[in-house]
Design a protein around this motif. Structure first.
Motif, short mmCIF file in Angstrom:
data_model
loop_
_atom_site.label_atom_id
_atom_site.label_comp_id
_atom_site.label_asym_id
_atom_site.label_seq_id
_atom_site.Cartn_x
_atom_site.Cartn_y
_atom_site.Cartn_z
N ALA A 1 -14.19 8.31 16.78
CA ALA A 1 -14.85 9.55 17.22
C ALA A 1 -16.09 9.81 16.37
N ALA A 2 -15.99 9.59 15.08
CA ALA A 2 -17.15 9.78 14.21
C ALA A 2 -18.25 8.79 14.55
N GLY A 3 -17.89 7.56 14.85
CA GLY A 3 -18.88 6.56 15.23
C GLY A 3 -19.58 6.91 16.52
N CYS A 4 -18.83 7.39 17.50
CA CYS A 4 -19.43 7.80 18.78
C CYS A 4 -20.34 9.00 18.59
N LEU A 5 -19.94 9.93 17.73
CA LEU A 5 -20.78 11.10 17.46
C LEU A 5 -22.10 10.70 16.83
N ILE A 6 -22.04 9.80 15.87
CA ILE A 6 -23.26 9.33 15.20
C ILE A 6 -24.17 8.60 16.18
N SER B 1 -29.07 8.32 19.41
CA SER B 1 -29.74 8.03 20.68
C SER B 1 -30.43 9.28 21.23
N GLY B 2 -29.86 10.45 21.00
CA GLY B 2 -30.52 11.70 21.41
C GLY B 2 -31.80 11.94 20.64
N ILE B 3 -31.77 11.70 19.35
CA ILE B 3 -32.97 11.85 18.52
C ILE B 3 -34.03 10.83 18.92
N LEU B 4 -33.60 9.60 19.23
CA LEU B 4 -34.55 8.57 19.67
C LEU B 4 -35.22 8.97 20.98
N PHE C 1 -22.19 7.99 25.01
CA PHE C 1 -21.55 8.12 23.70
C PHE C 1 -20.94 9.50 23.50
N ALA C 2 -21.53 10.53 24.08
CA ALA C 2 -20.95 11.87 23.99
C ALA C 2 -19.63 11.92 24.77
#
Length: 59
Positions: free
Chosen positions: A5-10, A15-18, A38-39
């Motif tokens: 879950a932490a990996g998917c959140l990161i 990807s959102g920031i990109l 990923f969300a």
């Protein structure tokens, strides 16, 4: 929160920031699609990682 879950959140955040860094106008791009995927995986990992305790009292 589990490691998956932490990996998917990161990954969703990155990807959102990109997407925000690359695109100035509102358009659907590959990083935005990846952010949604990923969300969704993050939510599924949170649901799957819950430890539900079921202790019925049988009398």
């Amino acid at each position: 929160m589990s490691k998956s879950a932490a990996g998917c959140l990161i990954l969703a955040l990155l990807s959102g920031i990109l997407h925000l860094a690359l695109v100035q106008e509102a358009a659907i791009t590959l990083p935005l699609i990846a952010c949604g995927v990923f969300a969704g995986l993050f939510v599924l990992a949170l649901i799957a990682g819950r430890k539900i305790k079921f202790d019925p009292v049988l009398r």
